[in-house]
Design a protein around this motif. Structure first.
Motif, PDB file in Angstrom:
ATOM      1  N   GLU A  61       0.767  -1.268   0.068  1.00  0.00           N
ATOM      2  CA  GLU A  61      -0.083  -0.144  -0.081  1.00  0.00           C
ATOM      3  C   GLU A  61       0.783   1.355  -0.289  1.00  0.00           C
ATOM      4  O   GLU A  61       0.372   2.158  -0.734  1.00  0.00           O
ATOM      5  CB  GLU A  61      -0.879   0.179   1.355  1.00  0.00           C
ATOM      6  CG  GLU A  61      -1.891   1.200   1.218  1.00  0.00           C
ATOM      7  CD  GLU A  61      -2.671   1.173   2.402  1.00  0.00           C
ATOM      8  OE1 GLU A  61      -3.619   2.406   2.784  1.00  0.00           O
ATOM      9  OE2 GLU A  61      -2.513   0.120   3.432  1.00  0.00           O
ATOM     10  N   HIS A  62       2.029   1.319   1.041  1.00  0.00           N
ATOM     11  CA  HIS A  62       2.760   2.397   0.892  1.00  0.00           C
ATOM     12  C   HIS A  62       3.671   2.657  -0.143  1.00  0.00           C
ATOM     13  O   HIS A  62       4.069   3.780  -0.677  1.00  0.00           O
ATOM     14  CB  HIS A  62       3.626   2.297   2.328  1.00  0.00           C
ATOM     15  CG  HIS A  62       2.622   2.815   3.460  1.00  0.00           C
ATOM     16  ND1 HIS A  62       2.067   1.911   4.202  1.00  0.00           N
ATOM     17  CD2 HIS A  62       2.307   4.065   4.059  1.00  0.00           C
ATOM     18  CE1 HIS A  62       1.264   2.312   5.217  1.00  0.00           C
ATOM     19  NE2 HIS A  62       1.484   3.864   4.958  1.00  0.00           N
TER      20      HIS A  62
ATOM     21  N   ASP B 292       2.809   1.674  -3.319  1.00  0.00           N
ATOM     22  CA  ASP B 292       2.070   2.315  -4.389  1.00  0.00           C
ATOM     23  C   ASP B 292       1.811   3.925  -3.908  1.00  0.00           C
ATOM     24  O   ASP B 292       1.850   4.635  -5.123  1.00  0.00           O
ATOM     25  CB  ASP B 292       0.612   1.626  -4.230  1.00  0.00           C
ATOM     26  CG  ASP B 292       0.660   0.146  -4.892  1.00  0.00           C
ATOM     27  OD1 ASP B 292       1.584  -0.105  -5.499  1.00  0.00           O
ATOM     28  OD2 ASP B 292      -0.442  -0.495  -4.667  1.00  0.00           O
ATOM     29  N   LEU B 293       1.641   4.054  -2.722  1.00  0.00           N
ATOM     30  CA  LEU B 293       1.756   5.602  -2.533  1.00  0.00           C
ATOM     31  C   LEU B 293       2.816   6.468  -2.945  1.00  0.00           C
ATOM     32  O   LEU B 293       2.878   7.638  -3.455  1.00  0.00           O
ATOM     33  CB  LEU B 293       1.215   5.927  -1.092  1.00  0.00           C
ATOM     34  CG  LEU B 293      -0.072   5.375  -0.616  1.00  0.00           C
ATOM     35  CD1 LEU B 293      -0.501   5.561   0.840  1.00  0.00           C
ATOM     36  CD2 LEU B 293      -1.210   6.308  -1.567  1.00  0.00           C
ATOM     37  N   ASP B 294       4.060   5.788  -2.502  1.00  0.00           N
ATOM     38  CA  ASP B 294       5.307   6.557  -2.741  1.00  0.00           C
ATOM     39  C   ASP B 294       5.596   6.343  -4.576  1.00  0.00           C
ATOM     40  O   ASP B 294       6.154   7.416  -5.009  1.00  0.00           O
ATOM     41  CB  ASP B 294       6.393   5.627  -2.231  1.00  0.00           C
ATOM     42  CG  ASP B 294       6.382   5.858  -0.574  1.00  0.00           C
ATOM     43  OD1 ASP B 294       5.658   6.800  -0.246  1.00  0.00           O
ATOM     44  OD2 ASP B 294       7.189   5.312   0.199  1.00  0.00           O
ATOM     45  N   ALA B 295       5.111   5.559  -4.964  1.00  0.00           N
ATOM     46  CA  ALA B 295       5.259   5.600  -6.677  1.00  0.00           C
ATOM     47  C   ALA B 295       4.452   6.521  -7.301  1.00  0.00           C
ATOM     48  O   ALA B 295       5.008   7.284  -8.054  1.00  0.00           O
ATOM     49  CB  ALA B 295       4.591   4.025  -6.927  1.00  0.00           C
ATOM     50  N   LYS B 296       3.127   6.823  -6.506  1.00  0.00           N
ATOM     51  CA  LYS B 296       2.384   8.110  -6.993  1.00  0.00           C
ATOM     52  C   LYS B 296       3.351   9.329  -6.672  1.00  0.00           C
ATOM     53  O   LYS B 296       3.498  10.344  -7.477  1.00  0.00           O
ATOM     54  CB  LYS B 296       1.307   8.137  -6.465  1.00  0.00           C
ATOM     55  CG  LYS B 296       0.198   9.109  -6.915  1.00  0.00           C
ATOM     56  CD  LYS B 296      -1.187   9.063  -6.040  1.00  0.00           C
ATOM     57  CE  LYS B 296      -1.835   7.745  -6.401  1.00  0.00           C
ATOM     58  NZ  LYS B 296      -3.060   7.895  -5.707  1.00  0.00           N
TER      59      LYS B 296
ATOM     60  N   GLN C  32       9.304   3.449 -11.363  1.00  0.00           N
ATOM     61  CA  GLN C  32       9.192   2.163 -11.936  1.00  0.00           C
ATOM     62  C   GLN C  32       9.540   0.904 -10.932  1.00  0.00           C
ATOM     63  O   GLN C  32       9.321  -0.206 -11.167  1.00  0.00           O
ATOM     64  CB  GLN C  32       9.991   2.105 -13.172  1.00  0.00           C
ATOM     65  CG  GLN C  32       9.677   1.013 -14.225  1.00  0.00           C
ATOM     66  CD  GLN C  32      10.277   1.076 -15.576  1.00  0.00           C
ATOM     67  OE1 GLN C  32      11.512   1.551 -15.491  1.00  0.00           O
ATOM     68  NE2 GLN C  32       9.712   0.762 -16.512  1.00  0.00           N
ATOM     69  N   ARG C  33      10.673   1.375 -10.151  1.00  0.00           N
ATOM     70  CA  ARG C  33      11.115   0.135  -9.183  1.00  0.00           C
ATOM     71  C   ARG C  33      10.033  -0.210  -8.333  1.00  0.00           C
ATOM     72  O   ARG C  33       9.848  -1.424  -7.913  1.00  0.00           O
ATOM     73  CB  ARG C  33      12.385   0.700  -8.531  1.00  0.00           C
ATOM     74  CG  ARG C  33      12.813  -0.167  -7.407  1.00  0.00           C
ATOM     75  CD  ARG C  33      14.131   0.480  -6.695  1.00  0.00           C
ATOM     76  NE  ARG C  33      13.477   1.549  -5.817  1.00  0.00           N
ATOM     77  CZ  ARG C  33      13.056   1.596  -4.672  1.00  0.00           C
ATOM     78  NH1 ARG C  33      12.903   0.176  -4.209  1.00  0.00           N
ATOM     79  NH2 ARG C  33      12.973   2.614  -3.949  1.00  0.00           N
ATOM     80  N   LEU C  34       9.184   0.579  -7.918  1.00  0.00           N
ATOM     81  CA  LEU C  34       8.065   0.451  -7.038  1.00  0.00           C
ATOM     82  C   LEU C  34       6.849  -0.214  -7.828  1.00  0.00           C
ATOM     83  O   LEU C  34       6.238  -0.886  -7.237  1.00  0.00           O
ATOM     84  CB  LEU C  34       7.761   1.745  -5.973  1.00  0.00           C
ATOM     85  CG  LEU C  34       8.863   2.233  -5.011  1.00  0.00           C
ATOM     86  CD1 LEU C  34       8.392   3.500  -4.509  1.00  0.00           C
ATOM     87  CD2 LEU C  34       9.220   1.152  -4.120  1.00  0.00           C
ATOM     88  N   ALA C  35       6.580   0.409  -8.949  1.00  0.00           N
ATOM     89  CA  ALA C  35       5.552  -0.087  -9.766  1.00  0.00           C
ATOM     90  C   ALA C  35       5.994  -0.408 -11.098  1.00  0.00           C
ATOM     91  O   ALA C  35       5.749   0.259 -11.974  1.00  0.00           O
ATOM     92  CB  ALA C  35       4.511   0.949  -9.668  1.00  0.00           C
ATOM     93  N   PRO C  36       6.456  -1.537 -11.290  1.00  0.00           N
ATOM     94  CA  PRO C  36       7.281  -2.166 -12.658  1.00  0.00           C
ATOM     95  C   PRO C  36       6.290  -2.043 -13.666  1.00  0.00           C
ATOM     96  O   PRO C  36       6.673  -1.618 -14.964  1.00  0.00           O
ATOM     97  CB  PRO C  36       7.731  -3.298 -12.340  1.00  0.00           C
ATOM     98  CG  PRO C  36       7.850  -3.623 -10.966  1.00  0.00           C
ATOM     99  CD  PRO C  36       6.895  -2.658 -10.289  1.00  0.00           C
TER     100      PRO C  36
END
Length: 601
Positions: free
Chosen positions: A226-227, A229-233, A259-263
């Motif tokens: 969850e966090h 995804d928020l950090d990727a944003k 991209q590392r957090l949300a490939p």
């Protein structure tokens, strides 16, 4: 056209509000800048909005005395009139004078001289000097105490954002962060949410410096999904802000983190690819101009491209301040410089506005791109990191200098200095965008832009470079071979008529050209120049009517006679190595015409 008098500049207040002493309405003196003082006012009447100014009637909080308050030119913020945005204001070092209609008025020329007390139309008021001596005491007399919690501020900000009420959303998120800062027991996740949401609002408002700061502040570093995804944003919003500021290397690093957090995030993949293209343009000067042009339209006239300046450097130019110089040899047609506009206002946009100015310094009347000046002031107010490179450009008025000054949580902008910078450095990006004519553009709303690097180009009527535009991307190419260390010049006015050209340079740019061509044409004398001009107009009219591709033998003979007559007005020794500008069009016609073995006339 709207008319403005200019040339009587005064500096903005550079003193924090808390260090200013209160002044009362009864103490105001006509034609006086009340230095070291601050006046607190409440708006008590509707705002009258004119083309280049807004005004309203205000009341001093303590005595009840009323006074007209007028904001000149820079009267809006994020599309909202400043005087309508709130009801409470603090005027720093008030300037009391007469309006153009002869009415006594408090005149605001610098936006930073008018401090808006946020929340004065609602329940929660905030003035920069709250708790300090002076106007803040009077300001709080009209306000109710703050009762919101940080969570309520977040919810209200989200509701305002959903309604696209961006200034209100920004104010609510800011209020929430202020409450979090005061409450040591507040939930840390609320602060991250507020920063993340405010980063998005700042992006929409083009407050890119703040968007970067908020995006960074919102990072949690927590490893659960969850966090992450928020950090990727947050990384995306921070990277987007860096990209729009032209900081492509920083943007690349941020998109890589996203991209590392949300490939699988498509936005991260797309923006990372775009950023790599921008870095390639920046490093090599290689552009896909066809693709860039294809992406332009009336609704999107600004090119998605990077600036390339590695072939140039800014150095002192003897007798002309600074200039742009070549760092290597360049051939004819080679790209010297590609630069994205710092700011451009197109003629079809609502912001476009040309006014007539009467400058008391030189007794000259000029057309001035007031819309561009307003847009630049707004951009640097929103992005203080950009101030110094703009204020380093040449202007007739030095004001408070080029360095960033922050007061009362915002930058101090000397609008008179911006005016003179625009007057001496702005360019028109040409009569077309994306290949189509702008039929709605005329002298009242001409397209104009400011290119920072290109502003260091000095003028020559015999220039060694030519510019063209791809949207707001200026492409400067070598018009002849340029050697390393040679100053790069271009023509500010390409008229072949010496008298019209020198008058335009003096009126628009404020100087008399002394290049070799101007000296030769000046030595010709008025009579010879008048004769040459008449022959040139005759030749141009001929070329306009006769089609070169279908020219008959008699037409070619006639054209050669005209060219010879014009050429006879040029003295060979005086014009040795100089262009004979009156011959350009007729010679072009002859080149395009059917070639035949003809004897002279």
């Amino acid at each position: 056209m709207t008319a403005l008098a200019v040339g009587c500049p005064y500096p903005p207040c550079t003193v924090p509000t808390r260090d200013l002493q209160p002044i009362r309405h009864s103490e105001l003196r006509m034609d006086t800048h009340h230095r070291g003082r601050v006046l607190t006012l409440r708006r008590i009447a509707p705002v009258v909005k004119l083309t280049a100014r807004s005004w309203t009637v205000t009341q001093e909080s303590s005595s009840g005395g009323t006074e007209r308050l007028e904001v000149i030119l820079h009267r809006s913020n994020h599309g909202q009139d400043i005087l309508e945005s709130e009801s409470m204001f603090m005027v720093k070092e008030p300037y009391y004078t007469l309006s153009d209609q002869g009415d006594p008025t408090l005149r605001i020329d610098h936006p930073s001289d008018l401090v808006v007390c946020t929340g004065s139309l609602g329940n929660d008021i905030s003035c920069p000097s709250s708790g300090e001596p002076g106007g803040a005491v009077a300001a709080t007399a009209f306000a109710a105490p703050v009762t919101n919690t940080a969570k309520e501020c977040k919810d209200e900000g989200n509701a305002a954002l959903k309604q696209r009420a961006l200034p209100r959303a920004l104010a609510k998120y800011t209020n929430g962060l202020q409450l979090v800062a005061k409450d040591t027991a507040a939930n840390g996740s609320i602060a991250c949410d507020l920063h993340r949401n405010r980063a998005y609002v700042n992006l929409l408002l083009n407050r890119l410096d703040e968007a970067k700061a908020d995006g960074t502040a919102s990072l949690t570093g927590i490893k659960d999904q969850e966090h992450q995804d928020l950090d990727a944003k947050a990384y995306f919003r921070t990277g987007h802000a860096a990209y729009n500021l032209g900081d492509f290397q920083e943007a690349k690093s941020l998109f890589e983190e996203q991209q590392r957090l949300a490939p699988s995030d498509r936005d991260a993949i797309a923006y990372l690819r775009k950023t790599e293209v921008r870095l390639h343009e920046q490093a090599t000067g290689e552009y896909d101009f066809r693709k860039i042009r294809a992406g332009l339209s009336k609704t999107a006239p600004r090119a998605d491209a990077a600036s390339f300046d590695r072939n140039t450097e800014v150095k002192k130019s003897p007798g002309r301040g600074h200039g742009l110089f070549a760092t290597r040899d360049m051939d004819v047609g080679e790209i010297v410089l590609c630069e994205k506009a710092f700011c451009v206002v197109w003629g079809h946009e609502d912001e476009a506005l040309t006014v007539m100015t009467y400058d008391v310094r030189d007794d000259m009347i000029r057309g001035f791109p007031a819309g561009l000046c307003k847009a630049i002031v707004q951009k640097v107010l929103n992005n203080p990191s950009q101030i110094e490179k703009v204020m380093d450009l040449y202007g007739d008025y030095q004001g408070i200098g080029k360095h960033l000054i922050m007061r009362d949580s915002g930058p101090v902008i000397d609008t008179f200095k911006v005016h003179d910078i625009v007057a001496r450095n702005a360019f028109g990006p040409g009569p077309v965008y994306s290949g189509g004519p702008r039929a709605e553009e005329d002298v009242r709303n001409a397209s104009t832009g400011l290119w920072i690097r290109a502003s260091y180009l000095n003028h020559s009527c015999v220039s060694n470079s030519k510019k063209e535009y791809v949207g707001d991307l200026m492409v400067l190419r070598a018009a002849r071979p340029i050697g390393a260390g040679e100053e790069i010049t271009h023509s500010y006015n390409e008229s072949g008529d010496y008298d019209a050209r020198t008058a335009a340079l003096k009126t628009t740019w404020g100087f008399a050209c002394t290049c070799a061509l101007c000296l030769a044409e000046k030595a010709d004398g008025t009579a010879l120049r008048t004769k040459r001009r008449a022959l040139e107009l005759e030749a141009d009219a001929w070329a306009e009517v006769e089609h070169a591709a279908k020219a008959k033998r008699i037409s070619i003979v006639k054209a050669r006679c005209l060219a010879r007559s014009i050429n006879d007005t040029y003295e060979d020794v005086r014009y040795n190595g100089l262009p004979r500008t009156a011959l350009l069009r007729i010679r072009k016609w002859l080149t395009e015409a059917t070639t035949r073995d003809l004897a002279g006339c």
